[in-house]
Design an enzyme around this catalytic site. Sequence first.
Site, PDB file in Angstrom:
ATOM      1  N   GLU A 177      50.569  69.178  92.599  1.00 46.57           N
ATOM      2  CA  GLU A 177      50.714  68.747  94.180  1.00 46.57           C
ATOM      3  C   GLU A 177      52.103  67.911  94.431  1.00 46.57           C
ATOM      4  O   GLU A 177      51.900  66.697  94.940  1.00 46.57           O
ATOM      5  CB  GLU A 177      49.246  68.006  94.580  1.00 46.57           C
ATOM      6  CG  GLU A 177      48.396  69.082  94.444  1.00 46.57           C
ATOM      7  CD  GLU A 177      46.937  68.394  94.417  1.00 46.57           C
ATOM      8  OE1 GLU A 177      46.782  67.087  94.869  1.00 46.57           O
ATOM      9  OE2 GLU A 177      45.674  68.832  94.426  1.00 46.57           O
ATOM     10  N   ASN A 219      51.395  73.217  90.212  1.00 46.68           N
ATOM     11  CA  ASN A 219      50.184  73.676  90.818  1.00 46.68           C
ATOM     12  C   ASN A 219      49.931  72.931  92.220  1.00 46.68           C
ATOM     13  O   ASN A 219      50.233  71.847  92.222  1.00 46.68           O
ATOM     14  CB  ASN A 219      49.188  73.128  89.943  1.00 46.68           C
ATOM     15  CG  ASN A 219      47.571  73.460  90.287  1.00 46.68           C
ATOM     16  OD1 ASN A 219      47.425  74.831  90.614  1.00 46.68           O
ATOM     17  ND2 ASN A 219      46.785  72.692  90.404  1.00 46.68           N
ATOM     18  N   HIS A 255      41.952  76.457  97.856  1.00 52.42           N
ATOM     19  CA  HIS A 255      40.805  75.770  98.409  1.00 52.42           C
ATOM     20  C   HIS A 255      40.679  76.114  99.773  1.00 52.42           C
ATOM     21  O   HIS A 255      41.432  75.531 100.703  1.00 52.42           O
ATOM     22  CB  HIS A 255      40.914  73.990  98.227  1.00 52.42           C
ATOM     23  CG  HIS A 255      40.778  73.860  97.024  1.00 52.42           C
ATOM     24  ND1 HIS A 255      39.914  73.894  96.095  1.00 52.42           N
ATOM     25  CD2 HIS A 255      41.710  73.114  96.213  1.00 52.42           C
ATOM     26  CE1 HIS A 255      40.271  73.255  94.875  1.00 52.42           C
ATOM     27  NE2 HIS A 255      41.275  72.961  94.721  1.00 52.42           N
ATOM     28  N   GLU A 283      42.377  77.222  91.701  1.00 55.56           N
ATOM     29  CA  GLU A 283      41.386  76.518  91.860  1.00 55.56           C
ATOM     30  C   GLU A 283      40.396  77.105  93.140  1.00 55.56           C
ATOM     31  O   GLU A 283      40.251  76.210  93.989  1.00 55.56           O
ATOM     32  CB  GLU A 283      41.725  75.073  92.120  1.00 55.56           C
ATOM     33  CG  GLU A 283      42.656  74.491  91.139  1.00 55.56           C
ATOM     34  CD  GLU A 283      42.891  73.062  91.563  1.00 55.56           C
ATOM     35  OE1 GLU A 283      42.481  72.554  92.614  1.00 55.56           O
ATOM     36  OE2 GLU A 283      43.815  72.440  90.822  1.00 55.56           O
ATOM     37  N   ASP A 285      37.902  78.169  95.825  1.00 54.30           N
ATOM     38  CA  ASP A 285      36.579  77.870  96.351  1.00 54.30           C
ATOM     39  C   ASP A 285      36.889  78.164  98.009  1.00 54.30           C
ATOM     40  O   ASP A 285      37.899  78.167  98.522  1.00 54.30           O
ATOM     41  CB  ASP A 285      35.951  76.732  96.071  1.00 54.30           C
ATOM     42  CG  ASP A 285      36.800  75.395  96.366  1.00 54.30           C
ATOM     43  OD1 ASP A 285      37.713  75.379  97.404  1.00 54.30           O
ATOM     44  OD2 ASP A 285      36.554  74.330  96.033  1.00 54.30           O
TER      45      ASP A 285
HETATM   46  O1  9MR Z   1      37.542  68.338  91.541  1.00 52.60           O
HETATM   47  C1  9MR Z   1      38.030  67.251  91.133  1.00 52.60           C
HETATM   48  C2  9MR Z   1      36.905  66.008  91.696  1.00 52.60           C
HETATM   49  O2  9MR Z   1      35.841  65.946  90.913  1.00 52.60           O
HETATM   50  C3  9MR Z   1      37.583  64.896  91.368  1.00 52.60           C
HETATM   51  O3  9MR Z   1      37.188  63.822  92.097  1.00 52.60           O
HETATM   52  C4  9MR Z   1      39.055  64.895  92.398  1.00 52.60           C
HETATM   53  C5  9MR Z   1      40.046  63.545  92.511  1.00 52.60           C
HETATM   54  O4  9MR Z   1      41.061  63.720  93.116  1.00 52.60           O
HETATM   55  O5  9MR Z   1      39.895  65.740  91.941  1.00 52.60           O
HETATM   56  C6  9MR Z   1      39.322  67.116  92.041  1.00 52.60           C
HETATM   57  O6  9MR Z   1      40.071  68.179  91.494  1.00 52.60           O
HETATM   58  C7  9MR Z   1      41.358  68.251  92.214  1.00 52.60           C
HETATM   59  C8  9MR Z   1      42.411  69.028  91.237  1.00 52.60           C
HETATM   60  O7  9MR Z   1      42.335  68.002  90.056  1.00 52.60           O
HETATM   61  C9  9MR Z   1      43.529  69.133  91.851  1.00 52.60           C
HETATM   62  N1  9MR Z   1      43.593  69.918  93.122  1.00 52.60           N
HETATM   63  C10 9MR Z   1      42.522  69.735  94.133  1.00 52.60           C
HETATM   64  C11 9MR Z   1      41.154  69.456  93.250  1.00 52.60           C
HETATM   65  C12 9MR Z   1      40.305  68.927  94.368  1.00 52.60           C
HETATM   66  O8  9MR Z   1      40.407  67.597  94.802  1.00 52.60           O
END
Ligand code: 9MR
Length: 380
Positions: A177, A219, A255, A283, A285
């Site tokens: 990001e 990513n 997402h 990722e 969903d």
């Molecule tokens: O799914 C992850 C969640 O459990 C954590 O709390 C969160 C913290 O920021 O991160 C989520 O995963 C992220 C991923 O690492 C990067 N892209 C966005 C995902 C959803 O926030």
Amino acid sequence: MRKTTEGLGRTTTRGRGPLLAVGAVCVVVLVVAAVAVLVLPGPAEEPGSDLPGLAESHGIKLGVAVAVDPLRDDSDYQDVVTDHYTAVTAENTMKWVHVQPERHEFDWSGPDTVVDFAEKHGLDIRGHTLLWHNQQPEWLAQGFYDADELREVMREHMEALLGRYQGRVDSWDVINEPFEDGGPELRENLWYQTLGEDYIAEALRMAHEVDPQARLYINEFGIEGGGDKADALYELASGLLEQGVPLHGIGFQGHFVHGDVPEDLAENMRRFTDLGLDVEISELDVRIAEPVTDDAVSDQAEEYRRAVEACLEVSRCVGVSVWGVTDAHSWIPEWFPGYDSALPFDEDYRSKPALGGMVDALSRGRRARGRPVRRRVRNR
Ligand code: 9MR
């Protein structure tokens, strides 16, 4: 919690009774089947398919983000993973805050659980993630390191993490990001503030030195359907490749919101692969606004189907990973109150139409791939 995702068995009728009776039964069966096909809304159950085998027949990975605790002690959770997917991503446990909570103090318990599980079951592993603005330990986020010190911190972390799993983790999200949420500006994270925008090239070069075999990714989210942010990422990736920086792929996080899945996903991914990069939907969903209706859950199948199809349409799309095993483990309800039901399995570990959507996409003809995905021997 019970897993109730039995495949539908196939039976063959070999009766040799009076022809007339058999014929009549056949007609009734055919009529009932035809009515069912016309009336029922898409595949509500997993149609007895070997999803991993289907993905492999297309040369793509079908992955899932996993959490450590249920991977250790919830056999239903483990079964959903091994029965349906060919790859895993550690949803949280390989992030900086968990791996190096204090400087020079590493915790490998979570990452080892994921890697050992994956190897035991012949699953590929996506490494997630190295440089990100979230989930950084306090000592790092508030450490006020100068440029050289921060480079040292970065190298120590990479050598520990990439070094430990060298040859076992296939690809790494080195940069996560890098753009502002709404883009197209580069995010002014710790790395940017200390090293300038060249931090991206530096980190990719460093990761390549530490693990020359690993495929290295940027990513990002909000880039799946084109637009300013996707254009900015395209410019960034082109520039890095022109400089000879070892960037190998782009993760399109995916997402999505139900009803708003971009139509031009394949087209947008293709322009990146035209640069010589791999891409993947990393990722996936599709969150649904509450109240979640049966119709919405059923329509979501189409969106999952389209996402997988988009990957199949792009010859260097190496796979699709969904972000969580079941709705009970999804990040969505906590982060987007008012939304739920984003994944292909419900809270009771039952498959949803979304899984059928992915099966549908993968059940169509094989594609000709430019380059085969590295495969492990499956041991399920
Ligand atoms: O799914 C992850 C969640 O459990 C954590 O709390 C969160 C913290 O920021 O991160 C989520 O995963 C992220 C991923 O690492 C990067 N892209 C966005 C995902 C959803 O926030």
